[in-house]
Design an enzyme around this catalytic site. Sequence first.
Site, PDB file in Angstrom:
ATOM      1  N   GLU A  12      10.789  -4.530   4.193  1.00  0.00           N
ATOM      2  CA  GLU A  12      10.905  -5.918   3.737  1.00  0.00           C
ATOM      3  C   GLU A  12      10.552  -6.016   2.255  1.00  0.00           C
ATOM      4  O   GLU A  12      11.250  -6.646   1.449  1.00  0.00           O
ATOM      5  CB  GLU A  12       9.958  -6.832   4.533  1.00  0.00           C
ATOM      6  CG  GLU A  12      10.257  -6.940   6.018  1.00  0.00           C
ATOM      7  CD  GLU A  12       9.539  -5.884   6.857  1.00  0.00           C
ATOM      8  OE1 GLU A  12       9.251  -4.779   6.341  1.00  0.00           O
ATOM      9  OE2 GLU A  12       9.269  -6.165   8.042  1.00  0.00           O
ATOM     10  N   LYS A  64       0.837  -1.198   0.000  1.00  0.00           N
ATOM     11  CA  LYS A  64       0.000   0.000   0.000  1.00  0.00           C
ATOM     12  C   LYS A  64       0.875   1.252   0.000  1.00  0.00           C
ATOM     13  O   LYS A  64       0.688   2.157  -0.787  1.00  0.00           O
ATOM     14  CB  LYS A  64      -0.928  -0.021   1.215  1.00  0.00           C
ATOM     15  CG  LYS A  64      -1.820   1.195   1.277  1.00  0.00           C
ATOM     16  CD  LYS A  64      -2.804   1.138   2.416  1.00  0.00           C
ATOM     17  CE  LYS A  64      -3.545   2.463   2.501  1.00  0.00           C
ATOM     18  NZ  LYS A  64      -4.482   2.518   3.610  1.00  0.00           N
ATOM     19  N   HIS A 110      -3.257 -32.008  19.496  1.00  0.00           N
ATOM     20  CA  HIS A 110      -2.070 -32.735  19.943  1.00  0.00           C
ATOM     21  C   HIS A 110      -0.973 -31.773  20.387  1.00  0.00           C
ATOM     22  O   HIS A 110       0.189 -32.152  20.484  1.00  0.00           O
ATOM     23  CB  HIS A 110      -1.585 -33.654  18.820  1.00  0.00           C
ATOM     24  CG  HIS A 110      -2.660 -34.609  18.394  1.00  0.00           C
ATOM     25  ND1 HIS A 110      -2.897 -35.800  19.042  1.00  0.00           N
ATOM     26  CD2 HIS A 110      -3.618 -34.513  17.431  1.00  0.00           C
ATOM     27  CE1 HIS A 110      -3.927 -36.412  18.475  1.00  0.00           C
ATOM     28  NE2 HIS A 110      -4.392 -35.642  17.497  1.00  0.00           N
ATOM     29  N   LYS A 155       9.927   0.053  13.630  1.00  0.00           N
ATOM     30  CA  LYS A 155      10.426   0.274  12.264  1.00  0.00           C
ATOM     31  C   LYS A 155      11.469   1.385  12.253  1.00  0.00           C
ATOM     32  O   LYS A 155      12.513   1.283  11.605  1.00  0.00           O
ATOM     33  CB  LYS A 155       9.282   0.689  11.334  1.00  0.00           C
ATOM     34  CG  LYS A 155       8.289  -0.394  10.998  1.00  0.00           C
ATOM     35  CD  LYS A 155       7.316   0.144   9.952  1.00  0.00           C
ATOM     36  CE  LYS A 155       6.119  -0.753   9.773  1.00  0.00           C
ATOM     37  NZ  LYS A 155       5.093  -0.169   8.919  1.00  0.00           N
ATOM     38  N   GLY A 166      -4.715  -1.735   4.853  1.00  0.00           N
ATOM     39  CA  GLY A 166      -3.882  -2.863   4.426  1.00  0.00           C
ATOM     40  C   GLY A 166      -4.516  -4.206   4.761  1.00  0.00           C
ATOM     41  O   GLY A 166      -4.598  -5.104   3.921  1.00  0.00           O
ATOM     42  N   ARG A 167      -5.012  -4.349   5.996  1.00  0.00           N
ATOM     43  CA  ARG A 167      -5.552  -5.652   6.408  1.00  0.00           C
ATOM     44  C   ARG A 167      -6.968  -5.884   5.892  1.00  0.00           C
ATOM     45  O   ARG A 167      -7.584  -6.891   6.213  1.00  0.00           O
ATOM     46  CB  ARG A 167      -5.465  -5.798   7.927  1.00  0.00           C
ATOM     47  CG  ARG A 167      -6.003  -4.641   8.721  1.00  0.00           C
ATOM     48  CD  ARG A 167      -5.539  -4.677  10.174  1.00  0.00           C
ATOM     49  NE  ARG A 167      -5.980  -3.495  10.914  1.00  0.00           N
ATOM     50  CZ  ARG A 167      -5.317  -2.349  10.979  1.00  0.00           C
ATOM     51  NH1 ARG A 167      -4.167  -2.227  10.327  1.00  0.00           N
ATOM     52  NH2 ARG A 167      -5.768  -1.329  11.668  1.00  0.00           N
ATOM     53  N   GLU A 206      -4.094  -6.036  15.042  1.00  0.00           N
ATOM     54  CA  GLU A 206      -3.608  -4.753  14.521  1.00  0.00           C
ATOM     55  C   GLU A 206      -4.758  -3.733  14.503  1.00  0.00           C
ATOM     56  O   GLU A 206      -4.542  -2.542  14.690  1.00  0.00           O
ATOM     57  CB  GLU A 206      -2.999  -4.922  13.127  1.00  0.00           C
ATOM     58  CG  GLU A 206      -2.078  -3.778  12.745  1.00  0.00           C
ATOM     59  CD  GLU A 206      -1.250  -4.043  11.502  1.00  0.00           C
ATOM     60  OE1 GLU A 206      -1.716  -3.722  10.411  1.00  0.00           O
ATOM     61  OE2 GLU A 206      -0.129  -4.558  11.612  1.00  0.00           O
TER      62      GLU A 206
HETATM   63  O1  F6P Z   1       2.630  -4.174   9.914  1.00  0.00           O
HETATM   64  C1  F6P Z   1       2.395  -2.851   9.632  1.00  0.00           C
HETATM   65  C2  F6P Z   1       1.821  -2.640   8.262  1.00  0.00           C
HETATM   66  O2  F6P Z   1       1.766  -1.286   8.031  1.00  0.00           O
HETATM   67  C3  F6P Z   1       0.461  -3.297   8.054  1.00  0.00           C
HETATM   68  O3  F6P Z   1      -0.574  -2.514   8.501  1.00  0.00           O
HETATM   69  C4  F6P Z   1       0.448  -3.533   6.585  1.00  0.00           C
HETATM   70  O4  F6P Z   1      -0.505  -4.481   6.225  1.00  0.00           O
HETATM   71  C5  F6P Z   1       1.870  -3.982   6.350  1.00  0.00           C
HETATM   72  O5  F6P Z   1       2.648  -3.216   7.257  1.00  0.00           O
HETATM   73  C6  F6P Z   1       2.372  -3.806   4.955  1.00  0.00           C
HETATM   74  O6  F6P Z   1       2.267  -2.475   4.520  1.00  0.00           O
HETATM   75  P1  F6P Z   1       2.364  -2.084   2.999  1.00  0.00           P
HETATM   76  O7  F6P Z   1       1.237  -2.737   2.272  1.00  0.00           O
HETATM   77  O8  F6P Z   1       2.284  -0.606   2.962  1.00  0.00           O
HETATM   78  O9  F6P Z   1       3.694  -2.590   2.481  1.00  0.00           O
END
Ligand code: F6P
Length: 538
Positions: free
Chosen positions: A204, A198, A374, A502, A257-258, A343
């Site tokens: 990452e 987003k 289990h 972060k 995002g979620r 979240e």
């Molecule tokens: O974990 C934090 C967060 O901002 C989430 O809310 C989001 O889903 C994820 O990182 C990835 O964010 P992006 O889609 O901006 O890479």
Amino acid sequence: MSETRSEASELWRRLDAHAERLRDTRMRTLFDREPDRLARCSAEAAGLYLDVSKNPIDAPAWSDLLALLEACGLPERRRAMFSGERINSTEGRAVWHVALRALEPPDEVARTLARMAELAEAIRDDTLRGATGEPIDDVIHVGIGGSHLGPELALHALAAEAHPRIAVHFLANIDGFSARRLTDRCSPARTLVIVASKTFTTLETAANATLLQEWLAGFDPDAPARQLVAVTANVEAARAMGIAESMILPFWDWVGGRYSLWSAIGLPVMIAIGADGFGRLLAGARAMDTHFLEAPAGRNLPVLLAAAGLWNRSVLGRGSLTVVPYEDRLALLPAYLQQLDMESNGKSVTHAGRPVERDTAPAVWGQQGTLGQHAYFQWLHQGTEIAAVDFIACAQASHGIDGHHRALLANCIAQAEALMLGRDRLRVEADLRERGMSESEAQAVAPHRSFAGDRPSNMILLGRLDAEHLGSLLALYEHKVFVQGVAWDINSFDQWGVELGKVLARRVVEELAGTATPAHDPSTNALIERVRAGGTPD
Ligand code: F6P
């Protein structure tokens, strides 16, 4: 305090009084006392059956729970969300994921869906090819959190409907082993890379995207332009990465995002199950949206699920929600719900910035049944903490293996019953004596073999697992989270709590690289020095 908030506070106090009144009442007694209990505590909609009757709540407490939601303004808040008002107060944004699956979506949504379908179908029917003319057999979806969990869950759940030639892989973590595994396994001539983010600033995803962009370019300089797609709400940043306009699929700041599976973030799902399959996923969610909007509170699945959760978490103080799908295809559901719930509602202050009155989101965790039986079920049955459990199962399975599904469902149903009924110590002793154990031995062993019972659970039964039912199930949970956020008066749609780590990580990266001097507490400095020196002092 506003009038509605003070009415809500009064209702919370009444709920405490109900809890006190019900403290020693067993759930089986509630079933005996309330002939209409099951009818009142279960409902059916959008292909799902929900039963919340195995919670220690009676009719007067239920009615105050529903009154609480009314007093907290649920009908108005829900209308505001569905009409695209800016209810994400700390970011000044609308929360309008329901528009992504509306029968008549906004123009920009319809346009993007059409572009997704064009791309997905071109890959599926082999007309879109890589830079050297080879068909696309592998798709690597790069993204994390909300840009990853929904698509991977859906792909895993709907694998039976997936295109037989195309394999979809997910690269979420910034772990070189994961990246290496994929670059070793896939051919750059036949791979499409989707960079899903987003913000387009997530560390990452940015690192993995650059790695794969270079991997493609190392094979053929034209490959990144033809084989790399960006899905983002930050189109400018995607352009800055050199991605052509035609390869950028947008979504919008009003999609959290979620809550983004339904947007272009769902592209790998559409590639796998086709535009028609993706349409069915949206239709299932839409059916739940309509139900959530229209059904009266006492018959409304998201409201019932939310109310049971509020009782367990915020009245009885249960800190855990264990999610147990009896279905391997839903194995990724606990992880998905963990982000959705924790979240969204892992917050400590109200909209107005004051401390919340009640405990908010529980810790959400779990693993599919029967595997969990289990592992952690011992803790659920006999541990000192009481967790709420969500059981999820599908009435039918199409694998055609006789007996397996019946046994799977039998375990699911039996575990819910066992958690509720428990096993009384005197009864255990009597059984042991009947089996020939001496009185003293039976008395010694019985405490270990008895179960307190009265452990709460919800049951969600899907007719079968397909795109439509999956859509309804995920929308059910989205709306449950929304309802609980309304009750707690929190903003379920920001996530400021993930920022600090972060920011610090950016500095630590420099310090690990040796371009900055560690300047932290002694423990953190020592860790950085130790890692720089290669680990253990051997
Ligand atoms: O974990 C934090 C967060 O901002 C989430 O809310 C989001 O889903 C994820 O990182 C990835 O964010 P992006 O889609 O901006 O890479």
